[in-house]
Design a protein around this motif. Structure first.
Motif, PDB file in Angstrom:
ATOM      1  N   ASP A 137       0.806  -1.220   0.000  1.00 36.89           N
ATOM      2  CA  ASP A 137       0.000   0.000   0.000  1.00 36.89           C
ATOM      3  C   ASP A 137       0.839   1.270   0.000  1.00 36.89           C
ATOM      4  O   ASP A 137       0.306   2.377   0.056  1.00 36.89           O
ATOM      5  CB  ASP A 137      -0.916   0.026   1.240  1.00 36.89           C
ATOM      6  N   ALA A 138       2.164   1.124  -0.059  1.00 42.01           N
ATOM      7  CA  ALA A 138       3.043   2.297   0.050  1.00 42.01           C
ATOM      8  C   ALA A 138       3.027   3.122  -1.235  1.00 42.01           C
ATOM      9  O   ALA A 138       2.725   2.629  -2.309  1.00 42.01           O
ATOM     10  CB  ALA A 138       4.463   1.853   0.368  1.00 42.01           C
ATOM     11  N   ASN A 139       3.367   4.404  -1.095  1.00 46.24           N
ATOM     12  CA  ASN A 139       3.480   5.302  -2.241  1.00 46.24           C
ATOM     13  C   ASN A 139       4.630   4.839  -3.131  1.00 46.24           C
ATOM     14  O   ASN A 139       5.755   4.635  -2.662  1.00 46.24           O
ATOM     15  CB  ASN A 139       3.727   6.727  -1.748  1.00 46.24           C
ATOM     16  N   GLU A 140       4.379   4.690  -4.427  1.00 49.88           N
ATOM     17  CA  GLU A 140       5.354   4.067  -5.319  1.00 49.88           C
ATOM     18  C   GLU A 140       6.657   4.850  -5.430  1.00 49.88           C
ATOM     19  O   GLU A 140       7.736   4.274  -5.389  1.00 49.88           O
ATOM     20  CB  GLU A 140       4.741   3.878  -6.708  1.00 49.88           C
ATOM     21  N   VAL A 141       6.590   6.179  -5.538  1.00 50.27           N
ATOM     22  CA  VAL A 141       7.800   6.987  -5.730  1.00 50.27           C
ATOM     23  C   VAL A 141       8.681   6.946  -4.487  1.00 50.27           C
ATOM     24  O   VAL A 141       9.867   6.619  -4.546  1.00 50.27           O
ATOM     25  CB  VAL A 141       7.434   8.444  -6.089  1.00 50.27           C
ATOM     26  N   SER A 142       8.106   7.318  -3.326  1.00 51.39           N
ATOM     27  CA  SER A 142       8.885   7.322  -2.089  1.00 51.39           C
ATOM     28  C   SER A 142       9.297   5.903  -1.716  1.00 51.39           C
ATOM     29  O   SER A 142      10.350   5.684  -1.119  1.00 51.39           O
ATOM     30  CB  SER A 142       8.068   7.942  -0.947  1.00 51.39           C
ATOM     31  N   ASP A 143       8.453   4.949  -2.098  1.00 48.69           N
ATOM     32  CA  ASP A 143       8.709   3.558  -1.756  1.00 48.69           C
ATOM     33  C   ASP A 143       9.980   3.049  -2.435  1.00 48.69           C
ATOM     34  O   ASP A 143      10.789   2.354  -1.814  1.00 48.69           O
ATOM     35  CB  ASP A 143       7.514   2.701  -2.178  1.00 48.69           C
ATOM     36  N   LYS A 144      10.173   3.395  -3.693  1.00 45.67           N
ATOM     37  CA  LYS A 144      11.368   2.941  -4.408  1.00 45.67           C
ATOM     38  C   LYS A 144      12.633   3.519  -3.780  1.00 45.67           C
ATOM     39  O   LYS A 144      13.655   2.853  -3.674  1.00 45.67           O
ATOM     40  CB  LYS A 144      11.281   3.309  -5.892  1.00 45.67           C
ATOM     41  N   LYS A 145      12.555   4.769  -3.338  1.00 51.11           N
ATOM     42  CA  LYS A 145      13.708   5.375  -2.665  1.00 51.11           C
ATOM     43  C   LYS A 145      13.975   4.668  -1.345  1.00 51.11           C
ATOM     44  O   LYS A 145      15.124   4.370  -0.988  1.00 51.11           O
ATOM     45  CB  LYS A 145      13.461   6.854  -2.418  1.00 51.11           C
ATOM     46  N   ASN A 146      12.903   4.384  -0.605  1.00 47.19           N
ATOM     47  CA  ASN A 146      13.062   3.674   0.669  1.00 47.19           C
ATOM     48  C   ASN A 146      13.700   2.301   0.478  1.00 47.19           C
ATOM     49  O   ASN A 146      14.555   1.891   1.263  1.00 47.19           O
ATOM     50  CB  ASN A 146      11.704   3.515   1.361  1.00 47.19           C
ATOM     51  N   GLN A 147      13.263   1.605  -0.559  1.00 48.11           N
ATOM     52  CA  GLN A 147      13.823   0.271  -0.815  1.00 48.11           C
ATOM     53  C   GLN A 147      15.329   0.359  -1.048  1.00 48.11           C
ATOM     54  O   GLN A 147      16.099  -0.427  -0.500  1.00 48.11           O
ATOM     55  CB  GLN A 147      13.135  -0.358  -2.025  1.00 48.11           C
ATOM     56  N   LYS A 148      15.749   1.317  -1.856  1.00 46.66           N
ATOM     57  CA  LYS A 148      17.171   1.491  -2.158  1.00 46.66           C
ATOM     58  C   LYS A 148      17.944   1.887  -0.897  1.00 46.66           C
ATOM     59  O   LYS A 148      19.015   1.335  -0.611  1.00 46.66           O
ATOM     60  CB  LYS A 148      17.344   2.555  -3.235  1.00 46.66           C
ATOM     61  N   ASP A 149      17.392   2.834  -0.140  1.00 45.58           N
ATOM     62  CA  ASP A 149      18.059   3.288   1.088  1.00 45.58           C
ATOM     63  C   ASP A 149      18.176   2.152   2.101  1.00 45.58           C
ATOM     64  O   ASP A 149      19.190   2.037   2.805  1.00 45.58           O
ATOM     65  CB  ASP A 149      17.279   4.446   1.721  1.00 45.58           C
ATOM     66  N   TYR A 150      17.139   1.331   2.177  1.00 43.39           N
ATOM     67  CA  TYR A 150      17.132   0.234   3.155  1.00 43.39           C
ATOM     68  C   TYR A 150      18.193  -0.808   2.797  1.00 43.39           C
ATOM     69  O   TYR A 150      18.935  -1.289   3.665  1.00 43.39           O
ATOM     70  CB  TYR A 150      15.741  -0.405   3.205  1.00 43.39           C
ATOM     71  N   VAL A 151      18.285  -1.144   1.521  1.00 44.20           N
ATOM     72  CA  VAL A 151      19.301  -2.094   1.067  1.00 44.20           C
ATOM     73  C   VAL A 151      20.696  -1.569   1.387  1.00 44.20           C
ATOM     74  O   VAL A 151      21.569  -2.316   1.851  1.00 44.20           O
ATOM     75  CB  VAL A 151      19.155  -2.366  -0.451  1.00 44.20           C
TER      76      VAL A 151
END
Length: 444
Positions: A137-151
């Motif tokens: 359910d996350a926002n797609e734009v911010s979500d992709k940044k979060n995924q990269k930052d988390y990795v």
């Protein structure tokens, strides 16, 4: 025997005999209900080749009820390594009853220690952010940044906490590579261990030797991860907090890959120095005529005789008459890419062998997917023959000469050679040319 104890004992035995290089289990002989487990992070994930430890507590209702599982690689409760692996050690899995799952995902007596470990390992994916329940359910734009930052921050902390901190503690060295604790005088203890201490007073570190040897396997991969991190993020950048991270259940910190690289190199130096120290300790043990020294001398003589009887071309000798340092001359197998090669291999044994397994290094350079850049071979001696020195020699030779090895990223010890070996047909041709070149150079 209590049925639950019988079941746990059998599962431990099966796992210890298993050829899965990413899992290890152990317990004190007197306490089979408290098990320690190690998961080595999967290839091509931010957890790659990290050492993640877990504590299992089995109750008398096992296997009817699942054990309690706690993550212990948490930097003292300050690091959450996954949306489902909390900083306080909680592991959220439906089969453990710590997370609500779909029907059929709950615990059953058919499951066991191995299935739990594999379930935890499956959380260590290339994109662990997806394990967060609200991910869809996350926002797609911010979500992709979060995924990269988390990795990025998991990769950094996997190196810093699960690898570097662990090895520094084992080797008793500080961030700058200096010794942080006094090392006992070698004459202060009896190498024969005639006087046994109370087992409960001895620190239980069942994976200490395994992690040291695996660090030598994966050293170049750790350096590659550091290089990748340096290219992606600047030192001093603060970790981004994820939406699912709470104040006491997070992964805080700053990137500093330059420091991590320095600490990795210090660990490598300390391990090499420790291995060299075994030779000095070994000569002292030989003088004292200790059990280990006598045993290794006898094994050496038996291996030499077996080589003679089998007409093998390989040669074996002791370095300076030291039964703790064997020098093997390996002759490449005829009709293979190794044909005509002549390689010197050093086998260093610890005065605590077989509790500490031998460390082996090719002193003659060989370009091979199972030999690291510094000459450390990736091989597997049978668990049942850990105390048999000959089995280590045989396992190394088997690893070199295996004609159709199965693809296994856990054997990735030479990144460039591994990539060529398992790449395209053209890559394989290049690999064979590089291998033949190193074989030819070995004869010069």
């Amino acid at each position: 025997m209590d049925q639950s104890v019988f079941r746990i004992t059998k599962e431990l035995s099966d796992l210890q005999k298993n050829s899965d290089l990413s899992l290890a289990v152990a317990c004190r002989d007197i306490d089979v209900r408290n098990v320690r487990a190690l998961i080595i992070g999967p290839h091509e994930t931010p957890y790659e080749f990290g050492f993640f430890e877990f504590a299992f507590k089995f109750n008398k209702d096992y296997p009817r009820k699942s054990p309690q599982v706690t993550a212990t690689t948490t930097n003292g409760g300050r690091c959450r390594f996954n949306p489902n692996i909390y900083a306080n050690g909680r592991v959220c899995l439906s089969i453990l009853g710590t997370w609500r799952g779909e029907r059929g995902e709950e615990w059953s007596a058919a499951q066991g220690l191995e299935s739990i470990l594999l379930s935890i390992q499956s959380l260590m994916s290339s994109n662990p952010y997806e394990n967060e329940p609200g991910f869809e359910d996350a926002n797609e734009v911010s979500d992709k940044k979060n995924q990269k930052d988390y990795v990025q921050k998991i990769r950094h902390e996997t190196l810093r906490i699960s690898v570097i901190q662990r090895l520094e503690e084992y080797l008793q060295i500080g961030v700058d590579g200096t010794v942080t604790a006094p090392v006992a005088n070698k004459d202060d203890y009896d190498l024969d261990m005639d006087v046994m201490e109370d087992e409960s007073s001895i620190p239980f570190e069942p994976f200490k030797d395994l992690c040291k040897r695996r660090f030598l396997w994966y050293y170049d991969s750790y350096l590659a991860a550091v290089q990748k991190g340096k290219e992606e993020v600047k030192d001093g950048t603060t970790f981004c907090r994820m939406p699912f991270e709470g104040s006491s259940n997070t992964m805080e910190g700053k990137f500093n890959y330059t420091e991590l690289e320095k600490r990795l190199r210090n660990i490598k130096k300390a391990l090499d120095a420790e291995t060299e120290g075994w030779a000095t300790e070994g000569m002292a043990a030989k003088t004292k005529d200790t059990t280990v020294a006598v045993n290794l001398q006898r094994q050496y003589e038996q291996v030499v005789e077996s080589f003679k009887r089998s007409d093998t071309p390989h040669n074996l000798e002791l370095l300076d008459g030291n039964p703790f340092v064997w020098m093997l001359t390996y002759f490449g197998k005829p009709m293979t890419n190794l044909d005509g090669g002549l390689f010197r291999v050093r086998l260093c044994f610890s005065p605590r062998f077989p509790e500490e397994q031998p460390r082996i290094k090719f002193e003659t350079r060989m370009f091979h997917h199972r030999i690291s850049l510094d000459g450390t071979p990736c091989y597997f001696a049978p668990v049942s023959r850990r105390e048999d020195a000959k089995s280590h020699i045989e396992a190394v030779i088997e690893a070199l000469e295996e004609e159709q090895p199965p693809y296994d990223p856990r054997t990735l010890v030479h990144p460039e050679a591994f990539k060529l070996y398992w790449g395209s047909p053209e890559d394989r041709k290049m690999y064979n040319r590089r291998l033949r070149r190193s074989v030819n150079q070995s004869m010069e």
